[in-house]
Design an enzyme around this catalytic site. Structure first.
Site, PDB file in Angstrom:
ATOM      1  CB  SER A 130      31.425  -9.559  20.774  1.00 56.76           C
ATOM      2  OG  SER A 130      32.498 -10.144  20.150  1.00 56.76           O
ATOM      3  CB  SER A 132      33.385  -6.876  26.460  1.00 59.54           C
ATOM      4  OG  SER A 132      34.036  -7.763  25.594  1.00 59.54           O
ATOM      5  CG  ASP A 176      35.148  -9.271  18.886  1.00 61.24           C
ATOM      6  OD1 ASP A 176      35.147 -10.013  17.889  1.00 61.24           O
ATOM      7  OD2 ASP A 176      35.649  -9.591  19.982  1.00 61.24           O
ATOM      8  CE1 TYR A 226      41.928 -13.316  21.237  1.00 61.65           C
ATOM      9  CE2 TYR A 226      43.389 -11.597  22.063  1.00 61.65           C
ATOM     10  CZ  TYR A 226      42.476 -12.048  21.122  1.00 61.65           C
ATOM     11  OH  TYR A 226      42.133 -11.241  20.055  1.00 61.65           O
TER      12      TYR A 226
HETATM   13  C1  GLA Z   1      38.065 -12.321  20.430  1.00 59.64           C
HETATM   14  C2  GLA Z   1      38.773 -11.009  20.138  1.00 59.64           C
HETATM   15  C3  GLA Z   1      38.785 -10.727  18.632  1.00 59.64           C
HETATM   16  C4  GLA Z   1      39.323 -11.936  17.852  1.00 59.64           C
HETATM   17  C5  GLA Z   1      38.628 -13.217  18.293  1.00 59.64           C
HETATM   18  C6  GLA Z   1      39.228 -14.450  17.655  1.00 59.64           C
HETATM   19  O1  GLA Z   1      36.707 -12.219  20.093  1.00 59.64           O
HETATM   20  O2  GLA Z   1      38.127  -9.936  20.788  1.00 59.64           O
HETATM   21  O3  GLA Z   1      39.533  -9.571  18.368  1.00 59.64           O
HETATM   22  O4  GLA Z   1      40.716 -12.030  17.997  1.00 59.64           O
HETATM   23  O5  GLA Z   1      38.672 -13.385  19.700  1.00 59.64           O
HETATM   24  O6  GLA Z   1      39.016 -14.450  16.290  1.00 59.64           O
END
Ligand code: GLA
Length: 392
Positions: A130, A132, A176, A226
């Protein structure tokens, strides 16, 4: 890099007197369990970690914003005006903080003056930790503090998610940004992604450490995969509600695994598998929470392994490199659980490793992973940290 070093870099690039400078830190996150269910109304169990993004800040007297990242130093200082903010591919990484400026202003938070901000992240970019969300929540926290908006961390998370969804076109869930804004040292954030009710659960891992293994296999979250998974989950919910007639479910995670059994015939195989993952993963998060509260780390580790299996076979977001890390982990002394973390398709896996075996684990992982994949893994020990805050 020390904050002193970051401050001198700031002075070098922006020429501001160092006494005006403030320093902020925003963590990355590792999701312990509850993967790909934040957008299905599920329960997730992430932790904020000590790897993250620093923001070295001074407010200006005009309406100009100048941003610089030491991770992309070759791109130099990037500039925009508070009065004219639009997505611009040429701004590259800076579109994340820019989106936050834009979203806050759009939501009625008037930013009175511009900023100079130097960013530095010790978090690998695009690796499922994460980076971002870390820079978004960092930017929002800086604006919140300087402009005294008084926005609560829960709302900061929602604004940052909105920014990423609408400004950057990434259809992420809330996990996140929420865990980064609301992280707490030594605690995991048990978040109900449907109601946004949450609880700080003590992450009592005793002599076990969370080891992060970055596969260094690059992946893009903006990837259609995704969004395709999200779509399949929506289709599953529609099919369940159509077949059900009576009870209407708001989210997939409203169903228990046994209630879902009644619907196995009504959907195509791929849609069924996505829903099966989401519903059982939600259950595993709840089991993990119980196991952690009871100090049963072995049971928690088992949930991590089964989560990985489900992400691999049912949700199909793992990859050879992530599976390799989990397989190598399984065979090692002192390891009680391992799984991919984050969106998948590459990025990082985590393992729970007894502290007495961490050095051995790192050495064996580095060697075997390289032999099997031809790639070099990066290995970190995660400390569970607090949420985004001013540090100096
Ligand atoms: C990314 C997305 C989150 C979540 C994960 C999977 O990190 O930003 O919101 O969906 O994937 O759990």
């Amino acid at each position: 890099m020390t904050t002193e070093h970051l401050k001198s870099k700031f002075a070098e690039h922006f020429g501001t007197e160092t006494e005006q400078i403030q320093v902020f830190f925003s963590p990355g996150r590792v999701n312990l369990i509850g993967e790909h269910i934040d957008y299905n109304g599920g329960m997730v169990l992430p932790v904020a970690i000590n790897l993250g993004t620093y923001g070295i800040v001074a407010q200006r007297n005009d309406r100009k914003v100048r941003l610089m990242s030491l991770n992309f130093e070759e791109m130099g200082v990037l500039e925009f005006s508070l009065d004219q903010i639009a997505y611009d591919a040429k701004m590259d990484w800076a579109n994340y903080p820019m989106g936050v400026f834009h979203t806050l202003q759009n939501e009625g938070f008037a930013i009175t003056r511009g900023f100079d901000i130097l960013f530095y992240g010790d978090l690998p970019n695009g690796a499922g930790l994460s980076s971002s969300a870390s820079i978004e929540v960092l930017t929002a926290t800086i604006l919140n503090q300087y402009e005294a908006f008084g926005i609560a961390p829960e709302k900061i998370a929602l604004l940052c998610q909105k920014s990423e969804n609408q400004f950057n076109g990434v259809n992420c869930g809330i996990m996140d940004q929420f865990s980064i804004a609301n992280g707490m040292a030594e605690h995991a954030v048990l978040l109900n992604c449907d109601t946004l009710d949450y609880e700080h659960v003590p992450a009592t891992l005793g002599k076990y450490r969370i080891v992060i293994v970055n596969t260094n296999k690059k992946r893009g979250l903006v990837d259609s995969a995704y969004n395709q998974r999200r779509k399949e989950c929506e289709v599953a919910l529609e099919m369940i509600n159509e077949a059900d007639g009576g009870h209407q479910y708001n989210t997939l995670c409203d169903l228990t695994p046994s209630a879902f059994l009644g619907f196995t015939e009504v959907m195509p195989d791929n849609v069924y598998k996505r829903a099966y993952h989401a519903i059982t993963e939600n259950d595993r998060t709840l089991q993990s929470k119980r196991a952690l509260s009871a100090g049963d780390l072995i049971a928690f580790g088992e949930c991590m392994y089964s989560s990985h299996e489900s992400l691999k076979h049912q949700f199909e977001v793992s990859c050879f490199e992530l599976d390799t890390v989990v397989e190598i982990s399984r065979g090692q002394r002192g390891v009680i659980g391992a799984r991919m973390t984050g969106a998948g398709f590459g990025g990082c896996a985590i393992a729970l490793v007894h502290e007495a075996h961490v050095d051995e684990y790192k050495a064996v992982m580095a060697k075997l992973y390289q032999e099997k994949t031809g790639l070099q893994a990066s290995i970190y020990i995660a400390q569970i940290s607090g949420g985004t805050a001013r540090v100096e």
